[in-house]
Design a protein around this motif. Structure first.
Motif, mmCIF file in Angstrom:
data_model
loop_
_atom_site.group_PDB
_atom_site.id
_atom_site.type_symbol
_atom_site.label_atom_id
_atom_site.label_comp_id
_atom_site.label_asym_id
_atom_site.label_seq_id
_atom_site.Cartn_x
_atom_site.Cartn_y
_atom_site.Cartn_z
ATOM 1 N N GLY A 133 0.789 -1.216 0.000
ATOM 2 C CA GLY A 133 0.000 0.000 0.000
ATOM 3 C C GLY A 133 0.827 1.274 0.000
ATOM 4 O O GLY A 133 0.307 2.368 -0.202
ATOM 5 N N VAL A 134 2.126 1.139 0.230
ATOM 6 C CA VAL A 134 3.006 2.315 0.262
ATOM 7 C C VAL A 134 3.620 2.489 -1.126
ATOM 8 O O VAL A 134 4.257 1.580 -1.648
ATOM 9 N N GLU A 135 3.427 3.658 -1.702
ATOM 10 C CA GLU A 135 3.960 3.922 -3.039
ATOM 11 C C GLU A 135 5.323 4.591 -3.010
ATOM 12 O O GLU A 135 6.126 4.408 -3.912
ATOM 13 N N ASP A 136 5.583 5.385 -1.958
ATOM 14 C CA ASP A 136 6.848 6.107 -1.852
ATOM 15 C C ASP A 136 7.506 5.759 -0.515
ATOM 16 O O ASP A 136 6.968 6.057 0.548
ATOM 17 N N TRP A 137 8.679 5.140 -0.587
ATOM 18 C CA TRP A 137 9.378 4.654 0.604
ATOM 19 C C TRP A 137 10.438 5.625 1.106
ATOM 20 O O TRP A 137 11.245 5.277 1.974
ATOM 21 N N GLU A 138 10.433 6.858 0.598
ATOM 22 C CA GLU A 138 11.461 7.798 1.029
ATOM 23 C C GLU A 138 11.395 8.093 2.531
ATOM 24 O O GLU A 138 12.425 8.070 3.207
ATOM 25 N N ALA A 139 10.228 8.343 3.067
ATOM 26 C CA ALA A 139 10.116 8.686 4.495
ATOM 27 C C ALA A 139 10.610 7.548 5.398
ATOM 28 O O ALA A 139 11.408 7.795 6.322
ATOM 29 N N PRO A 140 10.199 6.296 5.156
ATOM 30 C CA PRO A 140 10.743 5.216 5.990
ATOM 31 C C PRO A 140 12.262 5.054 5.840
ATOM 32 O O PRO A 140 12.964 4.768 6.820
ATOM 33 N N LEU A 141 12.774 5.263 4.635
ATOM 34 C CA LEU A 141 14.229 5.192 4.441
ATOM 35 C C LEU A 141 14.938 6.324 5.175
ATOM 36 O O LEU A 141 16.014 6.123 5.752
ATOM 37 N N ARG A 142 14.343 7.504 5.168
ATOM 38 C CA ARG A 142 14.944 8.646 5.890
ATOM 39 C C ARG A 142 14.944 8.380 7.397
ATOM 40 O O ARG A 142 15.908 8.722 8.088
ATOM 41 N N ALA A 143 13.895 7.770 7.901
ATOM 42 C CA ALA A 143 13.845 7.418 9.329
ATOM 43 C C ALA A 143 14.947 6.399 9.653
ATOM 44 O O ALA A 143 15.643 6.514 10.663
ATOM 45 N N LEU A 144 15.119 5.421 8.769
ATOM 46 C CA LEU A 144 16.182 4.434 8.946
ATOM 47 C C LEU A 144 17.545 5.108 8.869
ATOM 48 O O LEU A 144 18.447 4.800 9.662
ATOM 49 N N GLU A 145 17.689 6.034 7.945
ATOM 50 C CA GLU A 145 18.953 6.760 7.789
ATOM 51 C C GLU A 145 19.357 7.459 9.091
ATOM 52 O O GLU A 145 20.523 7.392 9.499
ATOM 53 N N GLU A 146 18.417 8.106 9.748
ATOM 54 C CA GLU A 146 18.727 8.802 11.004
ATOM 55 C C GLU A 146 19.176 7.822 12.080
ATOM 56 O O GLU A 146 20.123 8.088 12.823
#
Length: 183
Positions: A53-66
């Motif tokens: 259901g998630v089309e854009d994974w940028e936000a979860p990747l940014r959270a992981l990055e931090e």
């Protein structure tokens, strides 16, 4: 339990517990909080890309990055204490080109390569990020964590006990001083 003249307990012939000298124990004691972070990183990295259901994974990747940045900031000093203090002391006895020290250094390098690769990818990334790309990127973190889980186990079960047996009293004092100086 038997003890050796080095002042720290040794594993007896019966296979009893090994008491590590203070410098080795300090290095070992750094593992549980790092391991806890690793478990969280692994779980989060594995979940990225799994929700259709998630089309854009940028936000979860940014959270992981931090979280990876925080982890690396805590892992690096630990690795440096091992690379700059423990490994050279042990290498005097067992060499550095082959065997346990070579393996430990290789695993440090492999984990760092994956973590820095992930961070470099994130620095140049612009959204939107599809699931397959997100999985590949987060996979670098999961691979680094797997390497480190195995690495910590080897240190705790092989390297630290070996160091306890082979380092002299003076070397153990040098180890403790080096661990304190960089800690």
């Amino acid at each position: 339990m038997e003890t050796m003249p080095f002042g720290c307990g040794m594993m007896g012939m019966t296979g009893g517990p090994l008491t590590l000298c203070e410098g080795l124990q300090r290095l070992k004691d750094e593992h549980p909080p790092l391991r806890k972070q690793m478990e969280e990183l692994f779980k989060e990295a594995q979940a990225i890309g799994d929700d259709a259901g998630v089309e854009d994974w940028e936000a979860p990747l940014r959270a992981l990055e931090e979280k990876v940045k925080i982890f690396v900031a805590e892992l690096d000093p630990h690795s440096k204490r091992e690379e700059d203090v423990l490994f050279p002391l042990m290498a005097k006895h067992i060499g550095r080109e082959m065997g346990p020290i070579a393996v430990m250094e290789y695993e440090h390098e492999q984990a760092k390569t994956r973590l820095t690769g992930f961070l470099a990818t994130m620095a140049s990334l612009t959204g939107p990020i599809k699931a397959d790309t997100a999985r590949r990127i987060a996979g670098e973190v999961a691979e680094a964590v797997q390497i480190l889980f195995d690495h910590f186990m080897k240190e705790e079960n092989v390297l630290f006990p070996m160091a306890e047996r082979i380092l002299s009293d003076a070397e153990k004092e040098e180890l403790l001083a080096g661990v304190k100086a960089t800690g």
